[in-house]
Write a protein that holds these residues in place. Sequence first.
Motif: not given
Length: 345
Positions: A51, A250, A254, A340
């Motif tokens: 991730a 994630h 992000k 995800s």
Amino acid sequence: MAAHTNGVNGAAHARALTPGIYAPIPTFFKPETEDLDLDAFAGHVVRLAKANVRPLVAGSMGEAVHLTHAERASLISTARRALDAAGLPDVPVIAGTGTGSTRETVELCHEAAAAGADFVIVIASGYFAGALSRDALRAYFVEVAEKSPLPVIIYNFPGASGGIDLDSDLITELAEQCPNLCGVKLTCGNVGKLTRICATVSEKSFAASHPRKNPKAPFLVLGGFADFIVPSTFVNGHGAIIGLANVAPHACAKLFELSVASVADPSRLPEAQRLQGVVARGDFTIAKTSIAGTKDLVERLYGYGGLPRKPLPPISAKAAQALWDHPHVRELVAVERELSGKVAQ
């Protein structure tokens, strides 16, 4: 610093320390014996790395104070092997090595290098905090940086070091004086301090005037909480080392990606601000339950997590359910599942 010899596979490999999100990995224990659960640990390291979250082993979240030297080394070598086996040989491993004395801290730095770590992170011991003057703290970090075979990140966490809170002037001075220092983690949560440090060390002139011993280990300024990733990026910070990334890797990755994009393209800023709100609320709520709460959420989400090592108490069943049901946590979990690629539940 020249490429060191990886203590696991024997290959010389200098991995880079780059801006981004790092997670202090919990140490998982088998329920009956409190022995290390290395299978769960390895799986979690790889899950996060995929991730785009890099591991920090044997830190505060990893209950380093509850681990023997041999256990620390085992976790480092396990992380390295797991990453290599997963096709992620360029993902670095940071190891926590700060402990009670300067001598033992340096010893742990050497052991971390032999086990396969790429960088170490060092906290000042709080046991004799009242006796550690500014000069004593400076001497501690200077000696550790000079004697460590790996680049060193300063770990400023007053809550875990008897209230010791390094100020921006001292951290900047250490960065200038010690070419083997490669960053600072600010778990003091002081955004002003982060801004002042970045105003010096993030300038191009700093790298030219104060080159690092290892050119792949520049001096990074990393937050210790997930709730100011956007603001820190806009003052030339470099990301964060955050426990929340164990729960929502994630979403945290992000958020950093959007923050960096927003500096170049302001039209991305509203999206970054929205996600920052979700992450900040989740971080504020989950952090109140400390290691036990994070482990419980990891258990619910991924099927492993377990209990802290005694004497650290587990979270109560009532508190754990309240945390899981909290709207800030539900919102964060929904976003994480969306990012995800999972269907929200």
